[in-house]
Design a protein around this motif. Structure first.
Motif, short mmCIF file in Angstrom:
data_model
loop_
_atom_site.label_atom_id
_atom_site.label_comp_id
_atom_site.label_asym_id
_atom_site.label_seq_id
_atom_site.Cartn_x
_atom_site.Cartn_y
_atom_site.Cartn_z
N VAL A 35 -19.95 2.64 22.14
CA VAL A 35 -19.66 1.42 22.10
C VAL A 35 -19.43 0.85 23.37
CG1 VAL A 35 -17.93 -0.07 21.34
CG2 VAL A 35 -18.66 1.77 19.95
N LEU A 36 -20.09 -0.37 23.71
CA LEU A 36 -19.65 -1.32 24.78
C LEU A 36 -19.10 -2.43 24.37
CD1 LEU A 36 -22.89 -0.86 26.98
CD2 LEU A 36 -20.55 0.20 27.33
N VAL A 37 -18.37 -3.09 25.12
CA VAL A 37 -17.71 -4.22 24.66
C VAL A 37 -17.76 -5.32 25.72
CG1 VAL A 37 -15.51 -5.37 24.23
CG2 VAL A 37 -16.03 -2.87 23.46
N TRP A 48 -19.88 -16.54 22.40
CA TRP A 48 -18.79 -15.74 21.78
C TRP A 48 -17.80 -15.26 22.68
CZ3 TRP A 48 -24.21 -13.71 19.83
CH2 TRP A 48 -24.32 -14.31 18.73
N ASP A 49 -16.58 -15.05 21.91
CA ASP A 49 -15.46 -14.56 22.75
C ASP A 49 -15.60 -13.03 23.32
OD1 ASP A 49 -14.20 -16.96 22.52
OD2 ASP A 49 -13.32 -16.58 20.93
N THR A 50 -15.98 -12.21 22.12
CA THR A 50 -15.99 -10.84 22.35
C THR A 50 -17.51 -10.68 21.81
OG1 THR A 50 -13.80 -10.64 22.19
CG2 THR A 50 -15.21 -8.59 21.65
N ILE A 51 -18.23 -9.47 22.35
CA ILE A 51 -19.39 -8.92 21.97
C ILE A 51 -19.13 -7.37 21.97
CG2 ILE A 51 -21.82 -8.43 22.68
CD1 ILE A 51 -21.42 -11.26 21.81
N VAL A 52 -19.55 -6.73 20.63
CA VAL A 52 -19.37 -5.31 20.83
C VAL A 52 -20.88 -4.53 20.52
CG1 VAL A 52 -18.50 -3.23 19.43
CG2 VAL A 52 -16.89 -5.30 19.54
N LEU A 53 -21.15 -4.07 21.43
CA LEU A 53 -22.69 -3.38 21.15
C LEU A 53 -22.52 -1.96 20.80
CD1 LEU A 53 -24.45 -4.32 24.52
CD2 LEU A 53 -24.35 -5.72 22.42
N GLU A 54 -23.27 -1.43 19.64
CA GLU A 54 -23.35 -0.07 19.14
C GLU A 54 -24.60 0.33 19.81
OE1 GLU A 54 -22.98 -0.13 14.87
OE2 GLU A 54 -20.95 -1.15 14.93
N CYS A 55 -24.54 1.27 20.67
CA CYS A 55 -25.60 1.79 21.38
C CYS A 55 -26.10 3.20 20.93
CB CYS A 55 -25.39 1.98 22.78
SG CYS A 55 -24.46 0.11 23.46
N ASP A 56 -27.28 3.34 21.22
CA ASP A 56 -27.89 4.84 21.09
C ASP A 56 -27.52 5.60 22.14
OD1 ASP A 56 -29.77 7.04 20.33
OD2 ASP A 56 -30.68 6.49 22.01
N PRO A 57 -26.76 6.80 22.33
CA PRO A 57 -26.37 7.38 23.59
C PRO A 57 -27.31 7.93 24.45
CG PRO A 57 -25.25 8.23 21.38
CD PRO A 57 -26.34 7.23 21.13
N ARG A 132 -39.57 4.59 31.18
CA ARG A 132 -39.64 3.78 30.08
C ARG A 132 -38.53 3.27 29.90
NH1 ARG A 132 -43.42 3.43 26.05
NH2 ARG A 132 -44.64 5.15 26.70
N TYR A 133 -38.51 1.81 29.64
CA TYR A 133 -37.37 0.98 29.07
C TYR A 133 -36.79 1.63 27.67
CZ TYR A 133 -33.96 -2.67 28.50
OH TYR A 133 -32.71 -3.44 28.37
N PRO A 134 -35.65 1.82 27.49
CA PRO A 134 -35.30 2.58 26.18
C PRO A 134 -34.76 1.43 25.21
CG PRO A 134 -33.55 2.66 27.60
CD PRO A 134 -34.80 1.93 28.38
N ASP A 135 -35.08 1.69 23.73
CA ASP A 135 -34.66 1.10 22.80
C ASP A 135 -33.00 1.46 22.63
OD1 ASP A 135 -34.05 -0.62 20.63
OD2 ASP A 135 -35.16 0.67 19.19
N TRP A 136 -32.12 1.02 23.60
CA TRP A 136 -30.60 1.37 23.28
C TRP A 136 -29.79 0.74 22.59
CZ3 TRP A 136 -26.91 -1.52 25.97
CH2 TRP A 136 -27.43 -2.61 26.81
N VAL A 137 -30.18 -0.65 22.38
CA VAL A 137 -29.07 -1.26 21.49
C VAL A 137 -29.41 -1.40 19.97
CG1 VAL A 137 -28.13 -3.57 21.13
CG2 VAL A 137 -29.16 -2.91 23.29
N ARG A 138 -28.54 -0.76 19.01
CA ARG A 138 -28.85 -0.64 17.66
C ARG A 138 -28.17 -1.90 16.76
NH1 ARG A 138 -26.51 5.76 17.45
NH2 ARG A 138 -28.41 6.59 17.82
N ARG A 139 -26.74 -2.20 17.37
CA ARG A 139 -26.31 -3.33 16.74
C ARG A 139 -25.23 -4.29 17.64
NH1 ARG A 139 -22.46 -2.33 12.39
NH2 ARG A 139 -23.45 -3.74 11.18
N ARG A 346 -17.78 4.20 33.82
CA ARG A 346 -17.36 5.04 32.71
C ARG A 346 -17.83 4.63 31.49
NH1 ARG A 346 -12.91 6.55 34.67
NH2 ARG A 346 -11.37 5.60 33.30
N GLN A 347 -17.38 3.51 31.14
CA GLN A 347 -17.93 2.89 29.74
C GLN A 347 -19.34 3.07 29.37
OE1 GLN A 347 -16.08 2.66 26.72
NE2 GLN A 347 -14.30 3.54 28.33
N ARG A 348 -19.91 2.52 30.66
CA ARG A 348 -21.52 2.41 30.52
C ARG A 348 -22.08 3.85 30.55
NH1 ARG A 348 -21.32 -2.23 34.73
NH2 ARG A 348 -21.40 -0.48 36.32
N GLU A 349 -21.48 4.78 31.11
CA GLU A 349 -22.03 6.17 31.31
C GLU A 349 -21.55 7.07 29.92
OE1 GLU A 349 -20.11 7.51 34.79
OE2 GLU A 349 -21.77 6.39 36.07
#
Length: 349
Positions: A35-37, A48-57, A132-139, A346-349
Motif C-alpha cells: 500500500v502506498l498513500v 483528490w485529498d488522499t490517494i491509496v494505491l494497492e500495488c503488486d509487491p 521492462r516497465y512493470p504492471d505495478w498498480v492494482r487498484r 521505505r514505503q516505496r521499497e
C-alpha cells in the motif's frame, strides 16, 4: 491534543491523520498487496485529498529501478514501449498524437535519467530498454476528506462524488468525515451517491486511527468507458437546461491512472514538509512513527498555509545550527526533512 481556533482540528491535520491511518491499516482487496498513500493528487480537472494505491509487491520492487522521481506521460510512452534490442526510436515506439520531436526529447530525458539506453547510429537515434516497465498498480482508491459536513460542504461534496463515480477513474471512492456520535451519521443523510463509501473518524486523539465504516463502497468499472459530466442543470425550480457530458475512453482512463500512480510514487503524503517551514525553530515532528507537524509557538498542529515565512511567529534556526553541524548536520529542519524522506522511501521499497 490542543484544538485549533474555534475548538476544531484543521482540515489539513485531519487529512494527514487519514493518510497515516491508511498507510498503517488499509486492508487491500488482496492480502499480498503493498500500500502506498499520497495526498492532493488527481487530474487537471479534479484533485483528490488522499490517494491509496494497492500495488503488486514484485512490480513495485521493479518500479524502483526507474528511480524515485515520477515518470510523466512522455517518459511513460518511452519506457513502456522501449524494445529489447537497439532500434530506431520512430520504428520502436507507437505513433504519438503529438509531434515526434517531443518523443525525441523524451528519449533523451529517459537516457539522461538512466531508465533507457540510447545511441546515435548512422544519423539516427536508437534506444533499447534497460528494464521492462512493470504492471505495478492494482487498484486506485480516492478519498475526499470533509471533517465537518455542513450544508454547503455537503452539497459540493455530493456533486464532486457524483462526478467521480460517473467517470470511474478510481476503483473506489470514499468520503472521510468526523464521527458525530448521533444514532445516524449525518453523512448518510446527505445526497451522496450510493457507490461512495463513508468513513467516520473520531474527532481527535488515537481513536482517529480506528474509523467506523459507515457505508461500504461499490467497485467502479475502471476498464469501461466513463462519463465526464461537463455541466448539469441548477437546483432552481425553473431551470430546465440540459446536462452536458462526454465519454472518457478506457485507454485515456488507464493512462491517467498510471500518471496519478507515478506522481503518488514520487510524492507520498509526507511531502507537506516541502511547503512548510521545518527550518523554523518552533517546528517539530511528533509521533515519529507517523510524523505530524507541530508548532511550539502555537502549541498545536499548524496548517500548511500558516506554517510559512509570513507567520508572525516564524523564527529561523540560528546559522550556527546549520554551519557547525549541531545538533545534527544541516540543522534540525534538514534533519526532519531527511527523516520524512527516509520514511517515504521505505514505503516505496
Amino acid at each position: 491534543m490542543t484544538g485549533h481556533a474555534g475548538g476544531r482540528e484543521p482540515e489539513f491535520t485531519f487529512e494527514l491523520r487519514v493518510c497515516r491511518w491508511a498507510e498503517r491499516a488499509w486492508e487491500p482487496a488482496r492480502d499480498d498487496s503493498s500500500v502506498l498513500v499520497a495526498r492532493q493528487l488527481g487530474t487537471r480537472d479534479r484533485r483528490w485529498d488522499t490517494i491509496v494505491l494497492e500495488c503488486d509487491p514484485v512490480g513495485l520492487e521493479t518500479r524502483a529501478c526507474f528511480g524515485s522521481e515520477r515518470l510523466d506521460s512522455d517518459l511513460l510512452h518511452v519506457v513502456r514501449n522501449a524494445p529489447r534490442e537497439w532500434s530506431w526510436y520512430r520504428e520502436a515506439l507507437p505513433e504519438p498524437d503529438y509531434p515526434w520531436r517531443y518523443v525525441r526529447e523524451a528519449v533523451h530525458r529517459a537516457a539522461d535519467r538512466g531508465v533507457v539506453d540510447s545511441r546515435k547510429r548512422d544519423g539516427r537515434i536508437e534506444l533499447r530498454r534497460r528494464w521492462r516497465y512493470p504492471d505495478w498498480v492494482r487498484r486506485v482508491i480516492a478519498v475526499e476528506n470533509k471533517p465537518d459536513l455542513d450544508a454547503s460542504a455537503a452539497r459540493a461534496l455530493a456533486d464532486q462524488t457524483e462526478r467521480d463515480v460517473a467517470l470511474g477513474l478510481a476503483d473506489e471512492v470514499w468520503v472521510a468525515t468526523r464521527r458525530t456520535g448521533e444514532s445516524v451519521e449525518p453523512a448518510l443523510l446527505e445526497r451522496l451517491p450510493v457507490e461512495a463509501g463513508i468513513l467516520a473518524f473520531d474527532r481527535e486523539g488515537p481513536a482517529l486511527d480506528t474509523p467506523e465504516v459507515v457505508w461500504h463502497p461499490r467497485s467502479l468499472a475502471v476498464s469501461s468507458p466513463g462519463t465526464r459530466i461537463l455541466d448539469r442543470p441548477g437546483t432552481g425550480e425553473h431551470d430546465r437546461s440540459a446536462a452536458r457530458f462526454e465519454y472518457a475512453d478506457p485507454a485515456w482512463k488507464a493512462e491517467k491512472r498510471l500518471e496519478i500512480a507515478e506522481r503518488a510514487y514520487e510524492r507520498g503524503w509526507r511531502s507537506y514538509a516541502d511547503t512548510m517551514r521545518p527550518d523554523c525553530r518552533h517546528f517539530e515532528l511528533r509521533d515519529p512513527a507517523g510524523p505530524m507537524p507541530w508548532c511550539g509557538a502555537k502549541d498545536r498542529s499548524p496548517t500548511d498555509r500558516e506554517c510559512s515565512g509570513s507567520c508572525p511567529e516564524f523564527s529561523p534556526e540560528p546559522p550556527a545550527w546549520r554551519t557547525r553541524g549541531w545538533p545534527i548536520e544541516g540543522g534540525p529542519g534538514k534533519g526532519q526533512k531527511r527523516l520524512l524522506d527516509r520514511q517515504r522511501r521505505r514505503q516505496r521499497e
